[in-house]
Design an enzyme around this catalytic site. Structure first.
Site, PDB file in Angstrom:
ATOM      1  CE  LYS A 123      -9.061 -74.592 -62.732  1.00 38.82           C
ATOM      2  NZ  LYS A 123     -10.473 -74.850 -63.057  1.00 38.82           N
ATOM      3  CG  ASP A 228     -18.823 -69.296 -62.763  1.00 39.35           C
ATOM      4  OD1 ASP A 228     -19.496 -68.310 -63.125  1.00 39.35           O
ATOM      5  OD2 ASP A 228     -17.637 -69.207 -62.438  1.00 39.35           O
TER       6      ASP A 228
END
Length: 515
Positions: A123, A228
């Site tokens: 990532k 989120d």
């Protein structure tokens, strides 16, 4: 999905990465790093650094920019990626990089492999994109900094996510396995599943709904709110097991807007299940009902939990009363306010007395000034009246006396050459007509001078600067104008030649030279 081209790493030598690391170090306190500073940090000859920088610019690993004070180089996102991958390869954590499997507003996700060809996920945090520029309002990576580079903020975000992954995995949360972190890259285990957004059917919809709600409550019981928690950050396997991803935006339950973030996470799950699977229920949690059991936000320093909160919490745990520290603070504030008011009143009284004394002194001074001014004005009026009377009574004789008294030193030589009748003596014999014309002109001048009463001084009008000095100054001014309009080279030649003289002081500061 794109693919990261890392074939170039095979052809880069150790000196190339040495210059890249030097550019990264120089960007800690420079917007652009000068060539001389790169040579000083990397300890490579300036000519060699210039050649290496040319190669790196071709592959977009660094960029040449023209700064305000000097020209220099800036590390690009691709160059930062190569530095992170180089370090991970040296640790034998990453052995290969594959295709891109995910794109977000803050990151790019690639699949990769280790040395033994086991699957990994890389990532790469990409803070500062066009869709996510207001980082100071959305995240707390800045803290109290006024300015910070996007590369540095991406590095902070990666470190924060790696800390959350490690801590949550130790508490048996369904999160990916955290393997390593380097600069802005987080290495984690690959999850064999898809996002909840791409799921079309489920065996047991109510069971998955309650499982997700229990996950939100479990986070809150540990003092954390995901922030989120939606269908894009939830991975579902074939066995319908859930894995939560993406943690940089996590906040503490003590955050001022904690209830808003908690309700938003709950509402995201409710709306998704209602639209996607036509499932709707009134059974959903609230933050007030959640019982806090752990302080994981304190350990991880989550957003919203400050050092002052930590001190207050420790005090409450020691005393056993969680509201006692609030009452103590209120009493202390009241005492401080009363004492402050008393001191303020005393200071105001002292100030009033001082101001009154100052005003009295100023009034006395102003009166004295007015008295002296009035006396002077009266004296001037009396003197002017007396002079007018004398002029009227005695006439032209007084005018001539005043004229002789007021003549300056410069006008005395002119009076010496005049005769008693006011005419200059003849020095050269000439024609009678010419002499008559001259005498008439002199008489006219004398009449004009007799009509005006006052002083007259003769001053030299000629220039005192030598002509050679004037020529020298004009030549110097022309030379300066030529230097101002001198053309300068652009691009790489400007960075090499024009920056040598200006960068000498910068090198001396870092190298500790004595000039």
């Amino acid at each position: 999905m794109g693919r990261m081209d890392v074939n170039l790493m095979r052809y880069l030598e150790g000196e190339h990465f040495r210059v890249l690391v030097s550019c990264e170090m120089g960007m800690k306190n420079h917007e652009v790093v000068p060539l001389a500073l790169l040579a000083a940090i990397s300890k490579i000859h300036r000519g060699g650094v210039s050649k290496i920088c040319g190669d790196l610019c071709k592959h977009s690993l660094i960029a040449l920019e023209r700064g305000i004070k000097c020209d220099g180089y800036r590390l690009t996102v691709r160059g930062y990626d190569f530095l992170a991958l180089r370090a991970l390869c040296a640790r034998e954590v990453v052995g290969s990089v594959g295709n891109q499997i995910g794109v977000g507003k803050e990151s790019d996700v690639y699949v990769g492999g280790d040395v033994d060809l086991n699957d990994l996920v890389l990532k790469f945090h990409r803070l500062g994109r066009t869709s996510f520029r207001r980082i100071k309002e959305k995240r707390d990576y800045h803290q109290k900094r006024k300015n910070a580079s996007w590369l540095y903020l991406s590095r902070l975000a990666a470190q924060k996510e790696f800390a959350f992954l490690s801590a949550l995995a130790a508490r048996n949360f369904p999160v990916p396995k955290a393997i390593d972190v380097c600069r802005h890259v987080v290495v984690m285990g690959l999850i064999d599943g898809i996002t909840l957004y791409h799921v079309d059917s489920l065996h047991d919809v109510p069971a998955l709904y309650h499982r997700l709600m229990s996950l939100i409550v479990k986070f809150a019981s540990h003092g954390l709110i995901h922030g989120d928690f939606n269908e894009f950050n939830l991975m579902i396997t074939k066995d319908e097991k859930v894995t939560v991803i993406d943690f940089p935006q996590m906040v503490s339950t003590d955050h001022p807007n904690a209830e808003y973030y908690f309700n938003r996470d709950v509402e995201c799950i409710k709306t998704f299940f209602r639209k996607k699977f036509s499932y709707e229920t009134d059974d959903f949690p609230s933050l007030e009902e959640v019982e806090r059991k752990y302080n994981l936000d304190v350990e991880l320093a989550a957003s919203g939990f400050t050092k002052v909160m930590q001190k207050d919490l420790n005090k409450a745990y020691d005393e056993g009363n969680f509201n006692e520290h609030e009452s103590d603070e209120d009493e202390e504030e009241e005492e401080e306010e009363t004492s402050d008011m008393e001191t303020i009143e005393e200071e105001e009284e002292d100030k009033d007395e001082e101001e009154m004394e100052d005003e009295k002194k100023r009034g006395e001074k102003s009166k004295k000034r007015l008295e002296t001014c009035s006396r002077f004005d009266a004296w001037l009026e009396d003197a002017s009246k007396q002079i007018e009377k004398i002029v009227i009574e005695e006439g032209e004789d007084v005018v001539e006396i005043l004229k002789h008294q007021n003549t300056t030193v410069a006008s005395v030589p002119e009076r010496e050459y005049e005769s008693d009748d006011g005419e200059a003596p003849l020095l050269v014999e000439g024609n009678d007509e010419e002499e008559n014309e001259k005498t008439e002109k002199r008489k006219k001048k004398n009449k004009r001078s007799n009509q005006t009463v006052g002083t007259r001084s003769v001053m030299s009008v000629g220039s005192t600067i030598a002509p050679e000095e004037v020529k020298r100054r004009v030549a110097m001014e022309l030379r300066r104008n030529k230097e101002k309009t001198k053309l300068r080279a652009k691009g790489k030649q400007s960075a090499v030649s024009r920056g040598r003289k200006s960068n000498k002081d910068t090198i001396g500061e870092y190298a500790g030279w004595d000039f």
